[in-house]
Write an enzyme that holds these catalytic residues in place. Structure first.
Site, short mmCIF file in Angstrom:
data_model
loop_
_atom_site.label_atom_id
_atom_site.label_comp_id
_atom_site.label_asym_id
_atom_site.label_seq_id
_atom_site.Cartn_x
_atom_site.Cartn_y
_atom_site.Cartn_z
N ASP A 168 39.18 40.11 42.15
CA ASP A 168 40.47 39.61 42.63
C ASP A 168 40.34 38.37 43.53
O ASP A 168 39.31 38.14 44.14
CB ASP A 168 41.18 40.70 43.44
N HIS A 182 36.05 41.51 44.85
CA HIS A 182 36.77 40.30 45.26
C HIS A 182 35.87 39.08 45.25
O HIS A 182 34.65 39.21 45.39
CB HIS A 182 37.34 40.46 46.68
ZN ZN Z 1 43.94 40.42 46.44
#
Ligand code: ZN
Length: 261
Positions: free
Chosen positions: A69, A216
């Site tokens: 992400d 992430h």
């Molecule tokens: Zn995020």
């Protein structure tokens, strides 16, 4: 009106009645009684009341779906792509629209290397998405779509809200666009201050075949996040897991619905 909303409003009306009837203490308890449940529906990926969300996928093999992400970002995306190449792994990047506007070439590169892209809103409003009304929810989804179209980067109809927090209007907005809500089964909380090694220890115990994994890149600690992705890919290779891109039809809400459950 949705059943859960009727139940919650029912509690509030009962509380008001109790207050009027002169029992303010019980009224206070009844008023707030359903709120922890509502809160959990927002924040826990396995809670499905607001909208069925994919957290696992059906596979007979030792496979996981790695999702990454918050990119794209020139500080991390090229290195993540290099790592994926090295491990012969495929991943889905849940990108932020305004990041795509700044770095459209990276969005195209992600797809060119055989990975896929999902929608992670246009501005990544971590603290306010839970309270967004339909118009703002739609703007966040469509803003990211617009950025990807402008970038000429093909994308999947997958959506993941910032920090996984949903709002009561998200279901309708996604359904109107034929989009699937994708959350995760395993995460190491690598997006915050947790050290990459500690984050790996945390996620390692949650990884099983068919799991959707959260990681992430970019953000305020790109080096730390990159280190976590590095450790995670090494761990998956050592454990004999393949990182694949599951078919949309194989996505499931929970492990209870998988054939071997
Ligand atoms: Zn995020």
């Amino acid at each position: 009106m949705k059943l859960w909303l009727k139940v919650v409003l029912g509690f509030k009306v009962c509380a008001a009645a109790l207050w009027i009837l002169g029992d303010p203490h019980v009224a206070l308890i009844v008023f707030f009684l359903p709120d922890p449940w509502v809160f959990l529906q927002f924040v826990l990926p396995r809670q499905q009341a607001f909208r069925p969300a994919a957290t696992v996928f059906e596979t007979p093999r030792r496979e996981v779906w790695l999702t990454i992400d918050d990119g794209p970002d020139p500080k991390s995306t090229p290195k993540v792509l290099e790592l994926l190449r090295w491990h012969r792994a495929k991943a889905t990047f849940f990108v932020v629209g305004r990041q795509v506007e700044k770095h459209p070439e990276l969005a195209r590169q992600i797809v060119a290397e055989g990975h896929t892209i999902g929608n992670h809103t246009h501005t990544h409003p971590s603290w306010s998405f839970w309270s967004a009304f339909p118009s703002r929810t739609a703007a966040e989804i469509d803003g990211c779509v617009g950025a990807l179209l402008l970038a000429d980067a093909p994308f999947e109809h997958y959506f993941r809200p910032p920090v996984g927090v949903r709002n009561p209007f998200l279901a309708g907005e996604l359904a109107a666009r034929g989009m699937v809500l994708v959350l995760w089964e395993a995460r190491g909380l690598d997006g915050g201050r947790r050290a990459p090694a500690a984050a790996l220890r945390s996620i390692a115990g949650q990884i099983r075949p068919g799991g959707i994994l959260l990681s992430h890149e970019a953000g305020i600690r790109p080096e730390q996040r990159l280190e976590f992705v590095t450790l995670l890919l090494e761990h998956l290779s050592n454990e004999g897991y393949a990182c694949v891109l599951p078919e949309r039809g194989s996505l499931r809400q929970s492990r209870a619905t998988l054939p071997d459950a």
